[in-house]
Design a protein around this motif. Structure first.
Motif, PDB file in Angstrom:
ATOM      1  N   SER A 155       0.865  -1.217  -0.094  1.00 16.06           N
ATOM      2  CA  SER A 155      -0.179   0.044   0.168  1.00 16.06           C
ATOM      3  C   SER A 155       0.936   1.369  -0.051  1.00 16.06           C
ATOM      4  CB  SER A 155      -0.885   0.157   1.285  1.00 16.06           C
ATOM      5  OG  SER A 155      -1.842  -1.044   1.390  1.00 16.06           O
ATOM      6  N   THR A 156       0.447   2.196  -0.679  1.00 19.93           N
ATOM      7  CA  THR A 156       1.102   3.480  -0.645  1.00 19.93           C
ATOM      8  C   THR A 156       0.160   4.740  -0.066  1.00 19.93           C
ATOM      9  OG1 THR A 156       0.251   3.994  -3.056  1.00 19.93           O
ATOM     10  CG2 THR A 156       2.446   2.726  -2.643  1.00 19.93           C
ATOM     11  N   VAL A 157       1.027   5.620   0.697  1.00 18.65           N
ATOM     12  CA  VAL A 157       0.465   6.889   0.997  1.00 18.65           C
ATOM     13  C   VAL A 157       1.398   7.853   0.497  1.00 18.65           C
ATOM     14  CG1 VAL A 157      -0.022   8.243   3.129  1.00 18.65           C
ATOM     15  CG2 VAL A 157      -0.290   5.965   3.137  1.00 18.65           C
ATOM     16  N   ARG A 158       0.883   8.917  -0.164  1.00 21.90           N
ATOM     17  CA  ARG A 158       1.800   9.927  -0.792  1.00 21.90           C
ATOM     18  C   ARG A 158       1.017  11.354  -1.289  1.00 21.90           C
ATOM     19  NH1 ARG A 158       2.734   9.989  -6.473  1.00 21.90           N
ATOM     20  NH2 ARG A 158       1.291   8.837  -7.575  1.00 21.90           N
ATOM     21  N   GLY A 159       1.420  12.316  -1.096  1.00 19.59           N
ATOM     22  CA  GLY A 159       0.907  13.599  -1.526  1.00 19.59           C
ATOM     23  C   GLY A 159       0.756  13.419  -2.964  1.00 19.59           C
ATOM     24  N   GLN A 160       0.024  14.521  -3.464  1.00 21.83           N
ATOM     25  CA  GLN A 160      -0.242  14.818  -4.914  1.00 21.83           C
ATOM     26  C   GLN A 160       0.661  16.126  -5.105  1.00 21.83           C
ATOM     27  OE1 GLN A 160      -4.587  15.522  -5.394  1.00 21.83           O
ATOM     28  NE2 GLN A 160      -4.873  13.262  -5.656  1.00 21.83           N
ATOM     29  N   ASN A 161       2.032  15.807  -5.259  1.00 20.63           N
ATOM     30  CA  ASN A 161       3.032  16.777  -5.527  1.00 20.63           C
ATOM     31  C   ASN A 161       2.913  17.597  -6.670  1.00 20.63           C
ATOM     32  OD1 ASN A 161       4.163  15.768  -3.205  1.00 20.63           O
ATOM     33  ND2 ASN A 161       5.721  14.636  -4.152  1.00 20.63           N
ATOM     34  N   ARG A 162       2.432  16.982  -8.088  1.00 20.97           N
ATOM     35  CA  ARG A 162       2.155  17.887  -9.190  1.00 20.97           C
ATOM     36  C   ARG A 162       0.849  18.600  -9.008  1.00 20.97           C
ATOM     37  NH1 ARG A 162       3.918  16.879 -14.218  1.00 20.97           N
ATOM     38  NH2 ARG A 162       2.868  17.810 -15.880  1.00 20.97           N
ATOM     39  N   ARG A 163      -0.104  18.036  -8.599  1.00 18.85           N
ATOM     40  CA  ARG A 163      -1.415  18.912  -8.245  1.00 18.85           C
ATOM     41  C   ARG A 163      -1.086  20.188  -7.162  1.00 18.85           C
ATOM     42  NH1 ARG A 163      -4.870  22.085  -9.892  1.00 18.85           N
ATOM     43  NH2 ARG A 163      -6.615  22.247  -8.591  1.00 18.85           N
ATOM     44  N   ALA A 164      -0.236  19.857  -6.101  1.00 20.99           N
ATOM     45  CA  ALA A 164       0.182  21.092  -5.369  1.00 20.99           C
ATOM     46  C   ALA A 164       1.156  22.044  -6.021  1.00 20.99           C
ATOM     47  CB  ALA A 164       1.085  20.207  -4.041  1.00 20.99           C
ATOM     48  N   GLY A 165       1.971  21.630  -7.142  1.00 17.46           N
ATOM     49  CA  GLY A 165       2.703  22.587  -7.656  1.00 17.46           C
ATOM     50  C   GLY A 165       1.874  23.369  -8.601  1.00 17.46           C
ATOM     51  N   LEU A 207      -1.121  24.050  -8.078  1.00 22.14           N
ATOM     52  CA  LEU A 207      -2.024  25.242  -7.176  1.00 22.14           C
ATOM     53  C   LEU A 207      -1.114  26.268  -6.706  1.00 22.14           C
ATOM     54  CD1 LEU A 207      -4.027  22.612  -4.962  1.00 22.14           C
ATOM     55  CD2 LEU A 207      -4.934  24.237  -6.817  1.00 22.14           C
ATOM     56  N   VAL A 208       0.042  25.999  -6.393  1.00 20.53           N
ATOM     57  CA  VAL A 208       1.098  27.306  -5.950  1.00 20.53           C
ATOM     58  C   VAL A 208       1.353  28.037  -7.025  1.00 20.53           C
ATOM     59  CG1 VAL A 208       3.201  27.750  -5.104  1.00 20.53           C
ATOM     60  CG2 VAL A 208       2.095  25.875  -4.217  1.00 20.53           C
ATOM     61  N   ALA A 209       1.473  27.586  -8.084  1.00 17.35           N
ATOM     62  CA  ALA A 209       1.738  28.340  -9.386  1.00 17.35           C
ATOM     63  C   ALA A 209       0.813  29.077  -9.869  1.00 17.35           C
ATOM     64  CB  ALA A 209       2.107  27.394 -10.820  1.00 17.35           C
ATOM     65  N   ASP A 210      -0.767  28.728  -9.670  1.00 17.25           N
ATOM     66  CA  ASP A 210      -1.851  29.391  -9.961  1.00 17.25           C
ATOM     67  C   ASP A 210      -2.107  30.679  -8.883  1.00 17.25           C
ATOM     68  OD1 ASP A 210      -2.517  27.630 -12.018  1.00 17.25           O
ATOM     69  OD2 ASP A 210      -4.059  26.404 -11.002  1.00 17.25           O
ATOM     70  N   PHE A 211      -1.594  30.194  -7.797  1.00 23.04           N
ATOM     71  CA  PHE A 211      -1.787  31.048  -6.590  1.00 23.04           C
ATOM     72  C   PHE A 211      -0.780  32.397  -6.758  1.00 23.04           C
ATOM     73  CE2 PHE A 211       0.085  32.879  -2.745  1.00 23.04           C
ATOM     74  CZ  PHE A 211      -1.310  33.187  -2.069  1.00 23.04           C
ATOM     75  N   LEU A 212       0.413  32.094  -7.161  1.00 25.51           N
ATOM     76  CA  LEU A 212       1.257  33.070  -7.675  1.00 25.51           C
ATOM     77  C   LEU A 212       1.086  33.957  -8.915  1.00 25.51           C
ATOM     78  CD1 LEU A 212       4.739  31.216  -6.976  1.00 25.51           C
ATOM     79  CD2 LEU A 212       3.542  32.922  -5.313  1.00 25.51           C
ATOM     80  N   VAL A 213       0.593  33.235  -9.676  1.00 23.90           N
ATOM     81  CA  VAL A 213       0.351  34.105 -11.030  1.00 23.90           C
ATOM     82  C   VAL A 213      -0.939  34.815 -10.749  1.00 23.90           C
ATOM     83  CG1 VAL A 213      -0.685  33.704 -13.348  1.00 23.90           C
ATOM     84  CG2 VAL A 213       1.079  32.413 -12.669  1.00 23.90           C
TER      85      VAL A 213
END
Length: 186
Positions: A161-171, A173-179
């Motif tokens: 089983s794996t537990v991991r974040g959605q790093n690409r999606r988080a990136g 969202l950050v880019a959208d916020f900065l823009v």
């Protein structure tokens, strides 16, 4: 046998004799959720304290086939993220009466050499952080009924089983916020 005796550690039988109860009552008094009258439990705990008795969790794990130990294989201990993972995992496991058995592994290598013999500790599960399990280890754990969970790594191996974040999606969202904030250089 009294506290401080150099000959042997006090046993359940010693506690039972001193408290005037059966050995099974002593066992129940130290088993969370087991049925024992509160007055009896208090007598047992007082006798245990007087003798310096501690339940043998290793012996209990042989009888119950559960050690309440989770193996944690981790590399990059200097990374604050993984230090936080260890702290949080330890806290959550302790709340359920479980403990961590820590294995330090070389960064970005398969965990097998570091975990050689881990199943001999009768662990209830294995958690891997910043490290990878091999198909052989996964199969060995499946045969033993020991689940593997990988944190912050993706695995295509069946039974892990794996537990991991959605790093690409988080990136994104950050880019959208900065823009959206009008930032041009980031």
């Amino acid at each position: 046998m009294r506290k401080g005796s150099p000959h042997r550690a006090p046993t359940e039988s010693d506690v039972a004799k001193l408290a005037g109860v059966s050995q099974s009552a002593v066992s129940r008094a130290f088993t969370p959720g087991a049925s024992v009258a509160e007055a009896t439990r208090e007598k047992i705990l007082k006798a245990a304290q007087e003798l310096g008795y501690q339940p043998n969790l290793m012996a209990r794990s042989l009888a119950t086939r559960q050690s309440n130990i989770v193996a944690l294989a981790i590399s990059h201990l200097e990374n604050p993220f993984y230090a936080q993972v260890v702290r949080e995992l330890s806290d959550r496991l302790r709340e359920t009466g479980r403990h961590i058995l820590l294995f330090s592994t070389p960064p970005d290598e398969q965990v097998d050499p570091a975990l050689e013999g881990v199943l001999s500790y009768q662990v209830d599960a294995i958690v891997l952080t910043a490290t990878m399990a091999s198909l052989e280890l996964a199969l060995q754990c499946q045969k033993a009924g020991v689940p593997i969970v990988q944190i912050n790594r993706e695995s295509k191996i069946p039974g892990i089983s794996t537990v991991r974040g959605q790093n690409r999606r988080a990136g994104e969202l950050v880019a959208d916020f900065l823009v959206a904030g009008g930032h041009k250089r980031f």
